[in-house]
Motif scaffolding. Structure first.
Motif, PDB file in Angstrom:
ATOM      1  N   MET A 162       0.779  -1.128  -0.071  1.00 40.08           N
ATOM      2  CA  MET A 162      -0.022   0.089  -0.005  1.00 40.08           C
ATOM      3  C   MET A 162       0.881   1.393  -0.065  1.00 40.08           C
ATOM      4  SD  MET A 162      -1.253   2.689   1.977  1.00 40.08           S
ATOM      5  CE  MET A 162      -1.014   2.068   3.749  1.00 40.08           C
ATOM      6  N   ARG A 163       1.718   1.341   0.857  1.00 40.57           N
ATOM      7  CA  ARG A 163       2.563   2.593   0.939  1.00 40.57           C
ATOM      8  C   ARG A 163       3.734   2.835  -0.171  1.00 40.57           C
ATOM      9  NH1 ARG A 163       3.264   2.465   7.541  1.00 40.57           N
ATOM     10  NH2 ARG A 163       1.604   3.741   7.840  1.00 40.57           N
ATOM     11  N   SER A 164       3.996   1.605  -0.605  1.00 36.26           N
ATOM     12  CA  SER A 164       4.620   1.860  -2.059  1.00 36.26           C
ATOM     13  C   SER A 164       3.904   2.283  -2.981  1.00 36.26           C
ATOM     14  CB  SER A 164       5.238   0.285  -2.452  1.00 36.26           C
ATOM     15  OG  SER A 164       6.138  -0.299  -1.370  1.00 36.26           O
ATOM     16  N   LEU A 165       2.561   1.717  -3.221  1.00 42.41           N
ATOM     17  CA  LEU A 165       1.777   2.352  -4.185  1.00 42.41           C
ATOM     18  C   LEU A 165       1.603   3.958  -4.232  1.00 42.41           C
ATOM     19  CD1 LEU A 165      -0.664  -0.579  -4.661  1.00 42.41           C
ATOM     20  CD2 LEU A 165       1.340  -0.048  -6.081  1.00 42.41           C
ATOM     21  N   ALA A 166       1.378   4.235  -2.820  1.00 47.00           N
ATOM     22  CA  ALA A 166       1.085   5.274  -2.368  1.00 47.00           C
ATOM     23  C   ALA A 166       2.313   6.520  -2.902  1.00 47.00           C
ATOM     24  CB  ALA A 166       0.789   5.610  -0.903  1.00 47.00           C
ATOM     25  N   ALA A 167       3.518   6.031  -2.673  1.00 42.21           N
ATOM     26  CA  ALA A 167       4.652   6.744  -2.777  1.00 42.21           C
ATOM     27  C   ALA A 167       4.620   6.985  -4.347  1.00 42.21           C
ATOM     28  CB  ALA A 167       5.550   6.156  -2.417  1.00 42.21           C
ATOM     29  N   GLU A 168       4.399   6.111  -5.297  1.00 40.59           N
ATOM     30  CA  GLU A 168       4.587   5.967  -6.544  1.00 40.59           C
ATOM     31  C   GLU A 168       3.351   6.570  -7.381  1.00 40.59           C
ATOM     32  OE1 GLU A 168       6.002   2.941 -10.205  1.00 40.59           O
ATOM     33  OE2 GLU A 168       6.290   2.438  -8.064  1.00 40.59           O
ATOM     34  N   PHE A 169       2.238   6.442  -6.776  1.00 39.03           N
ATOM     35  CA  PHE A 169       1.173   6.931  -7.634  1.00 39.03           C
ATOM     36  C   PHE A 169       0.454   8.137  -6.956  1.00 39.03           C
ATOM     37  CE2 PHE A 169       1.616   2.569  -9.104  1.00 39.03           C
ATOM     38  CZ  PHE A 169       1.583   2.541 -10.388  1.00 39.03           C
ATOM     39  N   GLY A 170       0.724   8.491  -5.709  1.00 40.08           N
ATOM     40  CA  GLY A 170       0.135   9.668  -5.128  1.00 40.08           C
ATOM     41  C   GLY A 170       0.419  11.074  -6.171  1.00 40.08           C
ATOM     42  N   THR A 171       1.634  11.153  -6.909  1.00 40.03           N
ATOM     43  CA  THR A 171       1.697  12.449  -7.287  1.00 40.03           C
ATOM     44  C   THR A 171       0.977  12.217  -9.036  1.00 40.03           C
ATOM     45  OG1 THR A 171       3.754  11.304  -8.286  1.00 40.03           O
ATOM     46  CG2 THR A 171       3.976  12.691  -6.521  1.00 40.03           C
ATOM     47  N   LYS A 172       0.501  11.037  -8.967  1.00 42.89           N
ATOM     48  CA  LYS A 172      -0.221  10.822 -10.342  1.00 42.89           C
ATOM     49  C   LYS A 172      -1.912  10.891 -10.327  1.00 42.89           C
ATOM     50  CE  LYS A 172       3.586   8.245 -11.840  1.00 42.89           C
ATOM     51  NZ  LYS A 172       4.318   6.991 -12.289  1.00 42.89           N
ATOM     52  N   GLY A 173      -2.268  11.342  -9.401  1.00 40.50           N
ATOM     53  CA  GLY A 173      -3.650  11.696  -9.122  1.00 40.50           C
ATOM     54  C   GLY A 173      -4.569  10.370  -8.615  1.00 40.50           C
ATOM     55  N   VAL A 174      -3.775   9.357  -8.102  1.00 37.76           N
ATOM     56  CA  VAL A 174      -4.295   8.087  -7.293  1.00 37.76           C
ATOM     57  C   VAL A 174      -3.886   8.208  -5.980  1.00 37.76           C
ATOM     58  CG1 VAL A 174      -4.519   5.845  -7.343  1.00 37.76           C
ATOM     59  CG2 VAL A 174      -4.136   6.907  -9.567  1.00 37.76           C
ATOM     60  N   ARG A 175      -5.157   8.090  -4.958  1.00 37.60           N
ATOM     61  CA  ARG A 175      -4.730   8.019  -3.514  1.00 37.60           C
ATOM     62  C   ARG A 175      -5.133   6.442  -3.181  1.00 37.60           C
ATOM     63  NH1 ARG A 175      -3.299  11.911  -5.029  1.00 37.60           N
ATOM     64  NH2 ARG A 175      -3.929  14.100  -4.880  1.00 37.60           N
TER      65      ARG A 175
END
Length: 243
Positions: A162-175
């Motif tokens: 979860m935290r890996s995805l948040a770090a990678e996709f948080g800047t791309k409009g996905v929470r």
């Protein structure tokens, strides 16, 4: 305009509660089930939204890939992706725990989540304003219970994902976030001694265990526009038991 939600583990009590909480006219649901697919099928007539039920054994990579193929045919760019899958909880002392038990927990909870997220997140990035929520457990919030190493390991693996995805996709409009409930009164606990469930409720600050609906309402919040500035959070849903 309606929303499309993919709910993995939708046949669990928490998964079904998430379905009912998110239900609304114009919404579409792709609901995964394994052992209780009929319960999902029976929900179709009572729902306002359009429900698609797909069965898959997530402990098997081929079955998981088949689920992904069917789900992408229905919708390759969902608004919501919810991971609520887990094997039924059983107490096993560490000295008796087998490698296979740990691998099965990891396959069902972490590896399947990774495969499904990998399949859908690129298109979710393109559509923007998408949400991913993992249903974890309060075992990730402090010292976990004994005799549950396989389950604990899998939940921490999901937390890392979860935290890996948040770090990678948080800047791309996905929470990407998670909820971690304390003990929830569901059939998931049926292999746990009943006196342990009763004692847990008695010792809880609210003198009861959580309900599926209470977990589902927190999931729904993290999927909502009101959670726009929340990313990479593991939200405690424990009634004060863990903070």
């Amino acid at each position: 305009m309606g929303k499309t939600s993919i709910i993995v583990g939708a046949s669990s009590d928490i998964g079904k509660a998430v379905l009912m909480t998110l239900d609304g006219a114009g919404n579409q649901f792709i609901a995964h089930g394994c052992h209780n697919v009929a319960a999902l099928e029976n929900m179709r007539s009572s729902m306002q939204g359009n429900l698609h039920v797909l069965g898959a054994d997530l402990s098997d990579a081929g079955s998981c890939e088949a689920f992904i193929s069917e789900a992408t045919t229905l919708c390759n760019s969902p608004d919501h992706l919810v991971f609520a899958q887990a094997q039924r909880l059983k107490l096993t002392r560490f000295k008796k725990l087998s490698r296979q038990q740990i691998l099965e927990q990891l396959d069902v909870q972490m590896m399947s989540s990774m495969m499904i997220a990998k399949a859908f997140l690129p298109a979710m990035v393109k559509r923007g304003n998408a949400r991913v929520v993992f249903v974890l457990s309060s075992v990730t919030l402090g010292m976990p219970p004994a005799a549950m190493a396989d389950y604990n390991i899998a939940k921490y693996a999901q937390l890392g994902l979860m935290r890996s995805l948040a770090a990678e996709f948080g800047t791309k409009g996905v929470r990407v976030n998670a909820v971690s409930p304390s003990m929830v009164d569901t059939p998931f606990l049926q292999d746990i001694p009943n006196n342990m469930v009763i004692q847990n409720a008695a010792a809880h600050p609210m003198r009861r265990n959580a309900s599926s609906e209470e977990v589902a309402s927190t999931v729904a919040f993290l999927l909502s526009d009101g959670a726009e500035y929340i990313n990479g959070v593991n939200l405690s849903v424990t009634g004060g038991e863990c903070v």
